[in-house]
Design a protein around this motif. Structure first.
Motif, PDB file in Angstrom:
ATOM      1  N   ASP A 394      45.530 -71.037  18.451  1.00 23.22           N
ATOM      2  CA  ASP A 394      45.339 -72.306  18.796  1.00 23.22           C
ATOM      3  C   ASP A 394      45.879 -73.345  17.260  1.00 23.22           C
ATOM      4  N   ALA A 395      46.521 -73.864  16.094  1.00 20.85           N
ATOM      5  CA  ALA A 395      46.529 -74.146  15.067  1.00 20.85           C
ATOM      6  C   ALA A 395      45.415 -74.964  14.716  1.00 20.85           C
ATOM      7  N   ARG A 396      44.896 -76.028  15.687  1.00 15.45           N
ATOM      8  CA  ARG A 396      44.137 -77.469  15.858  1.00 15.45           C
ATOM      9  C   ARG A 396      42.671 -76.483  15.538  1.00 15.45           C
ATOM     10  N   PHE A 512      48.368 -77.403  11.558  1.00 14.79           N
ATOM     11  CA  PHE A 512      47.435 -78.126  11.639  1.00 14.79           C
ATOM     12  C   PHE A 512      47.138 -79.489  10.761  1.00 14.79           C
ATOM     13  N   VAL A 513      47.465 -79.947   9.569  1.00 19.87           N
ATOM     14  CA  VAL A 513      47.938 -81.277   9.490  1.00 19.87           C
ATOM     15  C   VAL A 513      48.000 -81.791  10.212  1.00 19.87           C
ATOM     16  N   ILE A 534      51.353 -85.917   1.518  1.00 17.92           N
ATOM     17  CA  ILE A 534      51.362 -84.548   1.813  1.00 17.92           C
ATOM     18  C   ILE A 534      51.113 -83.357   1.710  1.00 17.92           C
ATOM     19  N   ASN A 535      52.704 -83.149   2.218  1.00 16.48           N
ATOM     20  CA  ASN A 535      53.872 -82.020   2.048  1.00 16.48           C
ATOM     21  C   ASN A 535      53.632 -81.967   0.053  1.00 16.48           C
ATOM     22  N   PRO A 536      52.870 -83.074  -0.956  1.00 18.40           N
ATOM     23  CA  PRO A 536      53.342 -82.483  -1.807  1.00 18.40           C
ATOM     24  C   PRO A 536      51.884 -81.869  -2.953  1.00 18.40           C
TER      25      PRO A 536
END
Length: 772
Positions: A394-396, A512-513, A534-536
C-alpha cells in the motif's frame, strides 16, 4: 381505561411500536432515506393485481382504484392508531428535483386534516397537480420519482408504514404509454434492491401465475426469497376444486415456491361489493376461507385481519433487527461528510483565508510525510496498524514500500548484477531473500539476464585479452589495467537495474503524494496544487535521483579499482588459496586415479613425487599471463564494490535525494513565498466547490438530525443486537418470534421489570392475536 397488568403491558408495547415506526418515518421526512437505506415494507405487483384493494383493506381507507396517476409514483402509506380519525397528504421531492426552490415548493404542499375518508381522492389529485404530473400520457409517460406521503390515523388502524409502488404492466393503452413500462420496472427494482426492504409481492389468483413477474423480479435482488411475503388476492375467483385452486393452495402453504416470510391469502372486494362497509367485507372474507379446501389453511395465513397483525409484527421485528446497523451506517455517513467538509475547509473569500487554508494543508502534509517515513501508521490516513484488509505494498505506508523495493534491488543485484555468470568456484550466486514468484521482484530480475560462460571459455577470453594488452610488465604477469577493464565489463548491468529501482521508488513516492493530497483536500484544490506546485517539485527530485545515479556509476565506467583496507587483501588471499587448493586437488585426483592410492576409509594417499607433478601442472595450467589471478582480483573487488554500490543507491540516492526532501516540497516557506495571485490560483474557490460544501453541509445536518432522532435507541445498541438470556430460551412459537424485536425495546420505558413484561406478552401472544 387501562387497569389489568396485561392490558398495561400490551398498551405500552403498542406505544413503543408506534414510537419506533414514527422515528423511522421521521428519518424519511428529514431526508435521511436518500442517504442511508431505511427498513420498509414495499407493496409491488402487476396492475390490476389488487394492490389498491389490499391497501384499502389494511387501512380501511378508500384509495382511488381506477388506473389513474395515483399509482404512477411511489406512495408512502403511514398508518397509526390514534383516538381520532385523520388523513393528511404531503410530498417528498425525488432525487431528480435538483432545483432547491422547486424542492422547497413541493415540501410546502400541505393539506388540512380531513375527517372523511372520501376526501382522499381529492387530496391525491391536488398533490398530483402540485407535482406537475399530467393526464396526458405523452408527457414523459406520466411518472415521477417524487414520493406521495399519506398519513392515516384512527382507532382501528394498525401500526404500519408501507410504500406502494406503481403497478407493473407490459402493454400500452390509452391511459398508459409504452415509455412507462421500463420506468415502472426500474422504480420497482430500485426499491427491491435495497437490502432493508421487505417485499410484499401482490399476486392475483384470477390471472395465470406464470405471466405475473413480480416474484421473478424479486428473486433477482433477493435470490433466496429471504425478504419476500407473497399476498394472493382474488382467491374467490378460482373455480372450486380446480387444479388452479390447488396450485395456489400449495403456494399459500409455502410448498411450491418457498418464501422465508411465507404466503398470505385474501378475498378482495368485487365491483358489486365496492361500497359495502368494511366489517361486511371482512365477514364475507372470513366465510370464504372457512369453506372448502380454503378451510385447511392455517388461520394465521388468511384474511385481512391476520395480515394486519402479521405485517405489523414483521415490520417491527425487521426495524428492531436493523436498528443497530442503521445507527452504525448513519455514524459512518456522518464521519464521511465531516471528512469531506474538512477537505474543502471553511469558506475562503479573501487572500488571507486562502493562504491560511494552504498553510493548514501544508502542516498536515508534513505531518503525514514524517509519519510515513518513520513507519508510524496509526493515523486514519494509513488505515491503522491493525487493518487486516490492507494490501501489501500500500503506497500510503511509504517506508514499508521503500524497504521492500530496496530488498528487491539488493537481491536482483546479487543474482543478475553481473554481465557474465562466472563458473562455479570462481563466484557463487546467493539465494535471494525475496520470493521468486513475486511479480515485482521478477520485474527487477528482467532488467538484465547474465551471459553464461564455462571456465574454459573464460580462460581463453582472458588469455586473448592479456596477450593483446601486453605492456612493460614482467614475463608471466598480466597488464594490471585488465583488472579494471574486466570489472567494468562485469558491472555493466548495475546502471540498468539501479535506474529501474530508482524509477520504482520515485513512482511510489509520487503515488503516496497523490493519495496524501487527495486525503487532505478536495479534488479541485488537489488538482491545482499538483499541477502548480507538487508535480514540478517531484520532477526535480527525479532529476536529483538521476544525477546521483550518474555520480555513483561514474567510477564503474572509468577509473581504476582502488580497494582500501585489510578486508580486500584478506579476501583476495583467501580466494587465491581456495582456487589453488581446488586446482591442486583436481590435478592430484586426475593424475592418480588408481585404486592403489586410496587408503582406508576412502582417504587418498600421495607420494612427494605426486605432489611435485600436480604443482608443476598447476603452474602450466595458469599460463604465462597469470589470467587466473586477474579473474580472482576482479571478482574479489566486484564482491566488495557491489555491496557499497547497493548501500549508496539506497542511502545517498533514495534517502538523501528523494525521501528526506519530501517533507519540504510543500512547506510553510513555500507558501509564504507565493504572491497573492499564486495563492488565489491555488486556493480560490470555484462555484462547484461552494455547491459541494453546501450539499455536504445539508446532508450532514440531515444525518445528525437522524442520529438525534434515534438517540433514544442508540444509548443501548448492544441490547438491540443481542437477545437476552431469557429471550434465548423462549419457545420458537409464532407469537414469540413476532415480538422478539419489540420486547428488546421495552426495557428502558416500562414501569415493571422487563422479564415480567416478556412473560406477560408471551402469554398473551399464545392466547390472543398479537396487537389485536
Amino acid at each position: 381505561m387501562i387497569s389489568k397488568p396485561e392490558d398495561k403491558a400490551m398498551h405500552q408495547l403498542r406505544c413503543q411500536q408506534s414510537e419506533l415506526l414514527d422515528k423511522i418515518d421521521e428519518l424519511r421526512g428529514i431526508g435521511v432515506g436518500g442517504l442511508v437505506e431505511l427498513p420498509q415494507l414495499i407493496v409491488c405487483g402487476s396492475q390490476s393485481s389488487g394492490k389498491s384493494s389490499v391497501l384499502e383493506a389494511i387501512s380501511r381507507v378508500r384509495f382511488p382504484t381506477k388506473g389513474t396517476l395515483c399509482t404512477r409514483f411511489a406512495t408512502e402509506v403511514i398508518l397509526r392508531r390514534k383516538p381520532q380519525t385523520r388523513v393528511k397528504v404531503s410530498i417528498e421531492p425525488g432525487d431528480s428535483r435538483t432545483d432547491e426552490r422547486e424542492r422547497e415548493r413541493l415540501r410546502n404542499f400541505t393539506s388540512e386534516a380531513f375527517s372523511s375518508d372520501n376526501d382522499l381522492s381529492e387530496l391525491i389529485n391536488q398533490a398530483r397537480d402540485f407535482m406537475g404530473i399530467s393526464d396526458n400520457v405523452n408527457q414523459h409517460a406520466g411518472f415521477s420519482d417524487d414520493v406521495l406521503k399519506i398519513e392515516i390515523s384512527g382507532p382501528d388502524k394498525p401500526e404500519l408504514t408501507l410504500v406502494d409502488l406503481p403497478g407493473l404492466y407490459t402493454s400500452a393503452s390509452k391511459e398508459q404509454s409504452k415509455e412507462g413500462i421500463p420506468i415502472v420496472r426500474q422504480l420497482t427494482e430500485r426499491y427491491m434492491a435495497k437490502s432493508r426492504s421487505i417485499i410484499l409481492a401482490v399476486i392475483s389468483a384470477k390471472v395465470d401465475y406464470h405471466i405475473q413477474e413480480v416474484l421473478d423480479i424479486a428473486k433477482d435482488h433477493d435470490p433466496h426469497y429471504e425478504r419476500v411475503l407473497a399476498i394472493v388476492t382474488h382467491t374467490d375467483k378460482l373455480d372450486e376444486g380446480s387444479d388452479e385452486e390447488e396450485r395456489y393452495l400449495q403456494y399459500i402453504r409455502n410448498e411450491g415456491i418457498k418464501l422465508k416470510l411465507g404466503w398470505h391469502a385474501l378475498r378482495n372486494r368485487s365491483h358489486k361489493t365496492r361500497n359495502v362497509p368494511d366489517d361486511e367485507r371482512d365477514e364475507e372474507e372470513r366465510v370464504h376461507f372457512s369453506k372448502g379446501r380454503w378451510a385447511s389453511l392455517p388461520r394465521a395465513h388468511v384474511g385481512i385481519d391476520r395480515l394486519r397483525h402479521r405485517l405489523s409484527s414483521i415490520l417491527l421485528k425487521h426495524i428492531a433487527g436493523n436498528l443497530p446497523i442503521l445507527i452504525r451506517d448513519i455514524d459512518q455517513k456522518i464521519d464521511d461528510r465531516k471528512q469531506s467538509l474538512a477537505k474543502l475547509g471553511t469558506a475562503r473569500p479573501t487572500t488571507r483565508d486562502q493562504r491560511g487554508f494552504l498553510l493548514n494543508i501544508s502542516s498536515n502534509f508534513q505531518r503525514i510525510a514524517a509519519e510515513a517515513l518513520n513507519g508510524m501508521y496509526s493515523k486514519d490516513f494509513f488505515g491503522g496498524l491493525n487493518n487486516e484488509l490492507l494490501e501489501s505494498g500500500d503506497a500510503r505506508r511509504l517506508r514499508a514500500v521503500i524497504r521492500e523495493l530496496n530488498e528487491y534491488f539488493a537481491d536482483a543485484m546479487s543474482m543478475h548484477g553481473f554481465r557474465r555468470q562466472l563458473p562455479k568456484g570462481v563466484s557463487e550466486v546467493p539465494k535471494p531473500l525475496s520470493d521468486l514468484r513475486n511479480l515485482k521482484f521478477q520485474s527487477y530480475l528482467n532488467q538484465w539476464v547474465p551471459e553464461m560462460v564455462t571456465e574454459e571459455e573464460l580462460m581463453n577470453q582472458m588469455m586473448r585479452q592479456a596477450s593483446n594488452n601486453r605492456g612493460i610488465e614482467f614475463p608471466g604477469s598480466a597488464n594490471q589495467l585488465l583488472v579494471g577493464e574486466l570489472f567494468r565489463d562485469q558491472a555493466r548491468p548495475w546502471g540498468d537495474i539501479a535506474q529501474y529501482h530508482l524509477n520504482q521508488a520515485w513512482e511510489s513516492v509520487n503515488e503516496f503524494v497523490q493519495l496524501a493530497f487527495g486525503y487532505l483536500t478536495d479534488d479541485s484544490t488537489q488538482k491545482a496544487l499538483l499541477a502548480g506546485v507538487i508535480n514540478p517539485e517531484l520532477e526535480k527530485l527525479r532529476d536529483s535521483l538521476d544525477n546521483k545515479l550518474d555520480e555513483l556509476l561514474s567510477y564503474t565506467t572509468s577509473g581504476h579499482p582502488l580497494p582500501i583496507g585489510r578486508s580486500f587483501l584478506e579476501r583476495i588471499q583467501q580466494s587465491r588459496i581456495n582456487h589453488q587448493m581446488r586446482n591442486l586437488k583436481d590435478n592430484l585426483v586426475f593424475s592418480n586415479n588408481s585404486s592403489e592410492n586410496w587408503g582406508e576409509q576412502g582417504q587418498n594417499t600421495f607420494t612427494l613425487h605426486d605432489l611435485e607433478n600436480a604443482a608443476t601442472q598447476l603452474q602450466t595450467t595458469e599460463g604465462q599471463f597469470a589470467v587466473v589471478d586477474i579473474v580472482t582480483q576482479m571478482q574479489t573487488y566486484y564482491e566488495t564494490a557491489i555491496l557499497v554500490f547497493i548501500d549508496n543507491v539506497a542511502i545517498l540516492a533514495i534517502e538523501n535525494c528523494l525521501l528526506r526532501p519530501l517533507e519540504h516540497i510543500f512547506s510553510n516557506q513555500v507558501i509564504n513565498s507565493m504572491d497573492d495571485e499564486e495563492i488565489e490560483k491555488l486556493a480560490g474557490e470555484s462555484q462547484e466547490v461552494k455547491e459541494e460544501r453546501e450539499r455536504l453541509s445539508r446532508e450532514l445536518k440531515k444525518l445528525e438530525a437522524g442520529m438525534r432522532t434515534l438517540s433514544t435507541f442508540s444509548a443501548d445498541r448492544s441490547s438491540l443486537s443481542r437477545p437476552s438470556a431469557l429471550e434465548a430460551q423462549l419457545p420458537l412459537a409464532e407469537g414469540a418470534a413476532l415480538i422478539t424485536g419489540a420486547t428488546r425495546l421495552l426495557s428502558k420505558s416500562m414501569e415493571v421489570r422487563t422479564g415480567q413484561i416478556i412473560r406477560e406478552v408471551l402469554r398473551l401472544a399464545m392466547s390472543i392475536e398479537f396487537l389485536a
